[in-house]
Scaffold this motif. Structure first.
Motif, PDB file in Angstrom:
ATOM      1  N   GLU A  80       0.543  -1.249  -0.417  1.00 49.25           N
ATOM      2  CA  GLU A  80       0.155  -0.212  -0.491  1.00 49.25           C
ATOM      3  C   GLU A  80       1.254   0.860  -0.206  1.00 49.25           C
ATOM      4  N   ASP A  81       1.868   1.343  -0.071  1.00 47.80           N
ATOM      5  CA  ASP A  81       3.181   2.163  -0.105  1.00 47.80           C
ATOM      6  C   ASP A  81       4.345   1.768  -0.037  1.00 47.80           C
ATOM      7  N   GLU A  82       5.475   2.901  -0.043  1.00 45.33           N
ATOM      8  CA  GLU A  82       6.333   2.794   0.090  1.00 45.33           C
ATOM      9  C   GLU A  82       7.645   1.890   0.563  1.00 45.33           C
ATOM     10  N   TRP A  83       6.920   2.274   1.967  1.00 49.83           N
ATOM     11  CA  TRP A  83       7.626   0.960   3.027  1.00 49.83           C
ATOM     12  C   TRP A  83       7.350  -0.637   2.156  1.00 49.83           C
ATOM     13  N   ASP A  84       6.321  -0.940   2.054  1.00 51.27           N
ATOM     14  CA  ASP A  84       5.605  -1.936   2.072  1.00 51.27           C
ATOM     15  C   ASP A  84       6.482  -2.900   0.610  1.00 51.27           C
ATOM     16  N   GLU A  85       6.500  -1.804  -0.570  1.00 52.57           N
ATOM     17  CA  GLU A  85       6.919  -1.853  -1.792  1.00 52.57           C
ATOM     18  C   GLU A  85       8.789  -2.449  -1.112  1.00 52.57           C
ATOM     19  N   ARG A  86       9.234  -1.788  -0.319  1.00 51.89           N
ATOM     20  CA  ARG A  86      11.111  -2.222  -0.314  1.00 51.89           C
ATOM     21  C   ARG A  86      11.146  -3.151   0.211  1.00 51.89           C
ATOM     22  N   LEU A  87       9.639  -4.074   1.735  1.00 51.36           N
ATOM     23  CA  LEU A  87      10.636  -4.650   2.090  1.00 51.36           C
ATOM     24  C   LEU A  87       9.838  -5.769   1.495  1.00 51.36           C
ATOM     25  N   LEU A  88       9.048  -5.846   0.795  1.00 53.27           N
ATOM     26  CA  LEU A  88       8.870  -7.082  -0.559  1.00 53.27           C
ATOM     27  C   LEU A  88      10.005  -6.930  -1.287  1.00 53.27           C
ATOM     28  N   ALA A  89      10.035  -6.071  -1.501  1.00 59.50           N
ATOM     29  CA  ALA A  89      11.074  -5.614  -2.972  1.00 59.50           C
ATOM     30  C   ALA A  89      13.235  -7.065  -2.725  1.00 59.50           C
ATOM     31  N   GLN A  91      11.947  -8.776   0.522  1.00 63.38           N
ATOM     32  CA  GLN A  91      11.542  -9.522   1.573  1.00 63.38           C
ATOM     33  C   GLN A  91      13.175 -10.241   2.983  1.00 63.38           C
ATOM     34  N   ARG A  92      13.617 -11.288   2.502  1.00 64.32           N
ATOM     35  CA  ARG A  92      14.455 -12.247   3.162  1.00 64.32           C
ATOM     36  C   ARG A  92      15.805 -11.287   3.659  1.00 64.32           C
ATOM     37  N   GLY A  93      16.141 -10.389   2.820  1.00 68.92           N
ATOM     38  CA  GLY A  93      17.007  -9.752   3.233  1.00 68.92           C
ATOM     39  C   GLY A  93      17.210  -8.662   4.491  1.00 68.92           C
TER      40      GLY A  93
END
Length: 188
Positions: A80-89, A91-93
């Motif tokens: 839903e936002d840039e934080w979600d996108e960064r995490l999913l880009a 996720q493991r790292g």
């Protein structure tokens, strides 16, 4: 105010989980910012030690935010936002960095546990080299009570810290233990 505050003075980085109104539960923004904070601590030669704590007197961290972090990680909801996108880009790292899932962190980390320390919050505290806690603190790996398993590294870490029977009790029951009991078994 950021959900993760980082202050550096005299070679000491103080990292504060800053969502006291949500019991310092880790949402995607906090996870990403925490990963960024650990990267800064690791790479900044002027920082010699890190202290991790939670904002407010009631809670160190209640763990993962069930409404935002867990639903994103399980793909029950989309980004839903840039934080979600960064995490999913990555996720493991990002999760590995945020939760200190490495055995070779180059600088000492002290968890100053100042309140409730449950689930992912306890996992983060267990990743620290030293843990200090106030007498009123309670600890729990409470994921099992929600049908989850601890995903922050405690399944491997805990049996290396305390006797196997204690580790099994904490992991399988998810019941809170007092700071005094945590001290008796060697957690703090």
């Amino acid at each position: 105010m950021s959900v993760v505050e980082v202050e550096v003075a005299g070679g000491i980085a103080t990292i504060t989980l800053n969502r006291p109104d949500k019991r310092n539960a880790m949402n995607p923004e906090m996870v990403v910012r925490l990963a960024d904070a650990w990267t800064r601590v690791r790479e900044d030669a002027d920082i010699r030690v890190a202290v991790l704590t939670g904002a407010g007197a009631e809670t160190f961290s209640a763990g993962g935010d069930l409404r935002s972090l867990i639903t994103l990680l399980t793909r029950s909801r989309g980004p839903e936002d840039e934080w979600d996108e960064r995490l999913l880009a990555d996720q493991r790292g990002v999760m590995n960095t945020a939760m200190l899932r490495t055995t070779e962190y180059p600088k000492p980390i002290v968890a100053a546990v100042n309140g409730l320390c449950f689930a992912g919050g306890m996992e983060l505290a267990l990743a620290a080299d030293l843990r200090v806690a106030g007498e009123h603190v309670r600890f729990a790996l409470s994921e099992v009570q929600r049908g989850l398993i601890p995903g922050g590294g405690s399944v491997a870490r805990l049996p290396r810290m305390v006797p196997a029977a204690i580790a099994k009790e904490l992991l399988m029951l998810g019941e809170p233990v007092s700071a005094q009991r945590a001290h008796e078994v060697g957690l703090v």
